[in-house]
Write a protein that holds these residues in place. Structure first.
Motif, PDB file in Angstrom:
ATOM      1  N   ILE A 173     -33.164  35.977 -43.039  1.00  0.00           N
ATOM      2  CA  ILE A 173     -32.203  34.882 -42.839  1.00  0.00           C
ATOM      3  C   ILE A 173     -30.766  35.413 -42.850  1.00  0.00           C
ATOM      4  O   ILE A 173     -29.896  34.882 -42.161  1.00  0.00           O
ATOM      5  CB  ILE A 173     -32.408  33.735 -43.850  1.00  0.00           C
ATOM      6  N   MET A 174     -30.515  36.479 -43.597  1.00  0.00           N
ATOM      7  CA  MET A 174     -29.165  37.048 -43.616  1.00  0.00           C
ATOM      8  C   MET A 174     -28.840  37.722 -42.287  1.00  0.00           C
ATOM      9  O   MET A 174     -27.735  37.559 -41.764  1.00  0.00           O
ATOM     10  CB  MET A 174     -29.027  38.041 -44.769  1.00  0.00           C
ATOM     11  N   VAL A 175     -29.779  38.469 -41.728  1.00  0.00           N
ATOM     12  CA  VAL A 175     -29.534  39.140 -40.440  1.00  0.00           C
ATOM     13  C   VAL A 175     -29.374  38.109 -39.334  1.00  0.00           C
ATOM     14  O   VAL A 175     -28.411  38.160 -38.551  1.00  0.00           O
ATOM     15  CB  VAL A 175     -30.666  40.142 -40.113  1.00  0.00           C
ATOM     16  N   THR A 176     -30.286  37.139 -39.272  1.00  0.00           N
ATOM     17  CA  THR A 176     -30.180  36.126 -38.222  1.00  0.00           C
ATOM     18  C   THR A 176     -28.958  35.229 -38.445  1.00  0.00           C
ATOM     19  O   THR A 176     -28.340  34.777 -37.483  1.00  0.00           O
ATOM     20  CB  THR A 176     -31.462  35.280 -38.128  1.00  0.00           C
ATOM     21  N   GLY A 177     -28.598  35.014 -39.710  1.00  0.00           N
ATOM     22  CA  GLY A 177     -27.389  34.239 -40.004  1.00  0.00           C
ATOM     23  C   GLY A 177     -26.132  34.967 -39.562  1.00  0.00           C
ATOM     24  O   GLY A 177     -25.183  34.352 -39.080  1.00  0.00           O
ATOM     25  N   ALA A 178     -26.128  36.288 -39.711  1.00  0.00           N
ATOM     26  CA  ALA A 178     -24.984  37.082 -39.241  1.00  0.00           C
ATOM     27  C   ALA A 178     -24.873  37.005 -37.718  1.00  0.00           C
ATOM     28  O   ALA A 178     -23.764  36.894 -37.172  1.00  0.00           O
ATOM     29  CB  ALA A 178     -25.108  38.526 -39.705  1.00  0.00           C
ATOM     30  N   ILE A 179     -26.018  37.023 -37.042  1.00  0.00           N
ATOM     31  CA  ILE A 179     -26.004  36.889 -35.580  1.00  0.00           C
ATOM     32  C   ILE A 179     -25.481  35.501 -35.202  1.00  0.00           C
ATOM     33  O   ILE A 179     -24.645  35.360 -34.305  1.00  0.00           O
ATOM     34  CB  ILE A 179     -27.407  37.145 -34.989  1.00  0.00           C
ATOM     35  N   TRP A 180     -25.968  34.464 -35.899  1.00  0.00           N
ATOM     36  CA  TRP A 180     -25.507  33.096 -35.658  1.00  0.00           C
ATOM     37  C   TRP A 180     -23.989  33.008 -35.849  1.00  0.00           C
ATOM     38  O   TRP A 180     -23.285  32.424 -35.033  1.00  0.00           O
ATOM     39  CB  TRP A 180     -26.233  32.141 -36.618  1.00  0.00           C
ATOM     40  N   GLU A 181     -23.499  33.614 -36.933  1.00  0.00           N
ATOM     41  CA  GLU A 181     -22.068  33.575 -37.230  1.00  0.00           C
ATOM     42  C   GLU A 181     -21.271  34.272 -36.128  1.00  0.00           C
ATOM     43  O   GLU A 181     -20.190  33.820 -35.741  1.00  0.00           O
ATOM     44  CB  GLU A 181     -21.810  34.220 -38.596  1.00  0.00           C
TER      45      GLU A 181
END
Length: 173
Positions: free
Chosen positions: A76-84
Motif C-alpha cells: 500500500i505504501m508503494v502504490t500510495g506513492a505512485i498514486w501521490e
C-alpha cells in the motif's frame, strides 16, 4: 447563517485538476481496495498476537500474520506513492499529505524493525510482540490521519457537500 460556508467546507485537499487526476487514475481504486484489506489483515493479526500473549499459544501464526501485514503495508505504501505522484506530482510528502507521509515513515520503520528482529533472531517472543503492538499502534494512528483527511476532503468537495445546492429562502434564482 447568512450564506457563510461551514468550516468543514473550507478545507481544500485537492485542486480541481488534482481531483480530476485522482478520479481518473486506477491507483485510486487500488488504494481503495488495499486500505480495507490491510485493515482486515491487521485485525486478524492483532487477534493472533493477543491470543499468543494471553495463552502462550500460536506464536508462529502471530509471526506469519505480522509478516503478511507488513507485506501488505509495503504494497500500500508503494502504490500510495505512485498514486501521490499521479495526483500531486511527487511520490511522497506532497503538501496535502505531508504529515500523513511523515507518520507513515514511522509506521514503516516499526514494521521493518519487526522483520529485522524476527529474521535476525534479535528479540525473544514477548518483546517481539511488544514491537509488533507498537507498530500496530502507529498504524492505527496513521490510518486515522488518512481517514480524517479524506473525510475533510469529502466534506469540502462541491460534488458531495450537502450545502452546495442549498439556496437561501427568498433568493432570486
Amino acid at each position: 447563517m447568512t450564506g457563510e460556508i461551514p468550516k468543514s467546507a473550507r478545507f481544500e485537499l485537492y485542486t480541481p485538476e488534482q481531483r480530476v487526476r485522482r478520479d481518473n487514475t486506477r491507483w485510486t481504486l487500488v488504494q481503495g481496495i488495499l486500505a480495507p484489506l490491510q485493515f482486515l489483515v491487521f485485525a486478524v493479526s492483532l487477534g493472533l498476537i493477543v491470543r499468543y500473549l494471553w495463552t502462550g499459544e500460536g506464536l508462529l501464526a502471530a509471526d506469519i500474520s505480522i509478516i503478511v501485514k507488513t507485506l501488505v503495508l509495503y504494497t500500500i505504501m508503494v502504490t500510495g506513492a505512485i498514486w501521490e505522484k499521479v495526483v500531486f506530482g511527487r511520490y511522497l510528502f506532497a503538501p496535502a499529505f505531508f504529515w500523513e507521509d511523515v507518520f507513515s515513515m514511522a509506521v514503516l520503520a516499526l514494521h521493518t524493525a519487526y522483520l529485522i528482529a524476527t529474521f535476525g533472531g534479535l528479540l525473544a517472543p514477548a518483546p517481539l510482540m511488544a514491537l509488533a503492538l507498537a507498530a500496530y499502534g502507529a498504524y492505527v494512528i496513521n490510518a486515522a490521519q488518512f481517514v480524517w483527511k479524506l473525510r475533510m476532503a469529502r466534506l469540502s468537495d462541491p460534488r458531495t457537500r450537502r450545502d452546495a445546492a442549498v439556496v437561501p429562502a427568498g433568493a432570486a434564482t
